[in-house]
Design a protein around this motif. Structure first.
Motif, short mmCIF file in Angstrom:
data_model
loop_
_atom_site.label_atom_id
_atom_site.label_comp_id
_atom_site.label_asym_id
_atom_site.label_seq_id
_atom_site.Cartn_x
_atom_site.Cartn_y
_atom_site.Cartn_z
N ILE A 28 0.75 -1.36 -0.09
CA ILE A 28 -0.03 0.05 -0.02
C ILE A 28 0.78 1.13 0.01
O ILE A 28 0.50 2.17 -0.78
N ASP A 29 1.89 1.39 0.81
CA ASP A 29 2.82 2.49 0.71
C ASP A 29 3.46 2.82 -0.70
O ASP A 29 3.48 3.88 -0.97
N GLN A 30 3.84 1.74 -1.23
CA GLN A 30 4.30 1.97 -2.60
C GLN A 30 3.25 2.15 -3.75
O GLN A 30 3.53 2.94 -4.61
N LEU A 31 1.90 1.74 -3.38
CA LEU A 31 1.02 2.15 -4.19
C LEU A 31 0.62 3.78 -4.12
O LEU A 31 0.59 4.42 -5.11
N ASN A 32 0.66 4.12 -2.95
CA ASN A 32 0.47 5.41 -2.68
C ASN A 32 1.57 6.30 -3.20
O ASN A 32 1.27 7.63 -3.50
N GLU A 33 2.68 5.95 -3.06
CA GLU A 33 3.97 6.68 -3.53
C GLU A 33 3.95 6.59 -5.11
O GLU A 33 4.16 7.80 -5.55
N ARG A 34 3.55 5.74 -5.88
CA ARG A 34 3.18 5.56 -7.07
C ARG A 34 2.17 6.71 -7.65
O ARG A 34 2.31 7.27 -8.52
N ILE A 35 1.43 6.75 -6.74
CA ILE A 35 0.03 7.54 -7.40
C ILE A 35 0.58 9.09 -6.95
O ILE A 35 0.55 10.00 -7.67
N LYS A 36 1.24 9.21 -5.87
CA LYS A 36 1.50 10.71 -5.42
C LYS A 36 2.66 11.08 -6.37
O LYS A 36 2.63 12.32 -6.72
N ASN A 37 3.67 10.49 -6.78
CA ASN A 37 4.71 10.65 -7.57
C ASN A 37 4.60 10.52 -9.08
O ASN A 37 5.41 10.93 -9.90
N GLY A 38 3.32 9.97 -9.48
CA GLY A 38 3.16 9.76 -10.97
C GLY A 38 3.09 11.13 -11.92
O GLY A 38 2.64 11.82 -11.26
N LYS A 39 3.32 10.59 -13.07
CA LYS A 39 3.14 11.70 -14.05
C LYS A 39 1.69 11.86 -14.41
O LYS A 39 1.54 12.98 -15.34
N ASP A 40 0.95 10.91 -14.08
CA ASP A 40 -0.44 11.08 -14.59
C ASP A 40 -1.37 11.90 -13.82
O ASP A 40 -1.23 11.74 -12.75
N SER A 41 -2.56 12.34 -14.27
CA SER A 41 -3.27 13.04 -13.44
C SER A 41 -4.51 12.52 -13.07
O SER A 41 -4.97 13.12 -12.07
N THR A 42 -4.86 11.48 -13.46
CA THR A 42 -6.16 10.61 -13.05
C THR A 42 -5.45 9.22 -12.85
O THR A 42 -4.77 8.70 -13.98
N TYR A 43 -5.85 8.44 -12.04
CA TYR A 43 -5.65 7.02 -11.63
C TYR A 43 -6.96 6.59 -11.33
O TYR A 43 -8.04 7.00 -10.74
N VAL A 44 -7.00 5.24 -12.10
CA VAL A 44 -8.17 4.24 -11.74
C VAL A 44 -7.58 3.15 -11.31
O VAL A 44 -6.76 2.40 -12.12
N VAL A 45 -7.82 2.78 -10.25
CA VAL A 45 -6.97 1.76 -9.42
C VAL A 45 -8.07 0.48 -9.12
O VAL A 45 -8.86 0.69 -8.39
N ASN A 46 -7.93 -0.55 -9.92
CA ASN A 46 -8.93 -1.60 -9.91
C ASN A 46 -8.34 -2.79 -8.98
O ASN A 46 -7.32 -3.19 -9.42
N PHE A 47 -9.10 -3.05 -7.98
CA PHE A 47 -8.69 -4.27 -7.03
C PHE A 47 -9.44 -5.44 -7.61
O PHE A 47 -10.85 -5.60 -7.66
N TRP A 48 -8.68 -6.75 -7.96
CA TRP A 48 -9.39 -7.87 -8.71
C TRP A 48 -8.65 -9.04 -8.13
O TRP A 48 -7.75 -8.94 -7.47
#
Length: 157
Positions: A28-48
Motif C-alpha cells: 500500500i505504501d508503494q501504491l500511494n507513492e506511485r500515485i503521489k509521484n506519478g506523472k499521470d493526472s488521473t488514476y483508476v485503481v482496480n482491485f481484482w
C-alpha cells in the motif's frame, strides 16, 4: 543454415518476451507513492483477483478505458489480491493469457483488514472494487462495472 535458424529463433523469443506484461509486487505504501509521484493526472485503481468471475468480466473495460483515454494522462492500475504464492502459477499466466496492457501489480500485504482500511474505510473487502483519484478528489466504488458505468465514473472526476 542452422545458425541463421537459431539466431532467428532467439530473436523471436526475446522480442516476444519483451512485450509480455510484467507483474510486480506492491504494498500500500508503494501504491500511494506511485500515485503521489506519478506523472499521470488521473488514476483508476482496480482491485481484482484471478478467481473472481465479476473481476475477470470487467477487466476488458479497464483496458478499453486506458486505450480510449491515453491522451488524457490516465493511468489504469490493476491490483491483484491473489495470494503472493500464486504470482507465478496463476497471476502472471492469467495476465499473459488475457493480454492485459495496463500496469498489473500483486498486492504484497499480510493483513487484509489493514490494507482495506487504508484504501478506503468504507470498503467491506469485496471485489471487484475501484478507486478513482484525480488530484485531491477520491472516489471508491465497490461493484462491478459495465464500460458505460466505468466511463461515467471516470468522467465525474
Amino acid at each position: 543454415m542452422k545458425i541463421k535458424s537459431f539466431i532467428f529463433f532467439v530473436l523471436i523469443v526475446f522480442s516476444t518476451a519483451s512485450y509480455s506484461q510484467n507483474v510486480k509486487l506492491l504494498n500500500i505504501d508503494q501504491l500511494n507513492e506511485r500515485i503521489k509521484n506519478g506523472k499521470d493526472s488521473t488514476y483508476v485503481v482496480n482491485f481484482w483477483a484471478t478467481w473472481c468471475a465479476p473481476c475477470i468480466k470487467e477487466l476488458p473495460h479497464f483496458e478499453k478505458l486506458n486505450s480510449d483515454y491515453k491522451s488524457e494522462k490516465l493511468a489504469v492500475l490493476l491490483v491483484s489480491l491473489d495470494f503472493k504464492s500464486k504470482l507465478t502459477s496463476n497471476v502472471i499466466p492469467f495476465v499473459k493469457r488475457k493480454n492485459l496492457k495496463n500496469e498489473v501489480f500483486l498486492l504484497n500485504e499480510s493483513s487484509p483488514q489493514e490494507f482495506i482500511d487504508r484504501i478506503d474505510p468504507s470498503w467491506s473487502g469485496s471485489i471487484p472494487a475501484t478507486l478513482f483519484i484525480k488530484g485531491d478528489k477520491r472516489k471508491f466504488v465497490e461493484s462491478e462495472f459495465t464500460y458505460e458505468q466505468l466511463l461515467t465514473e471516470y468522467k465525474k472526476l
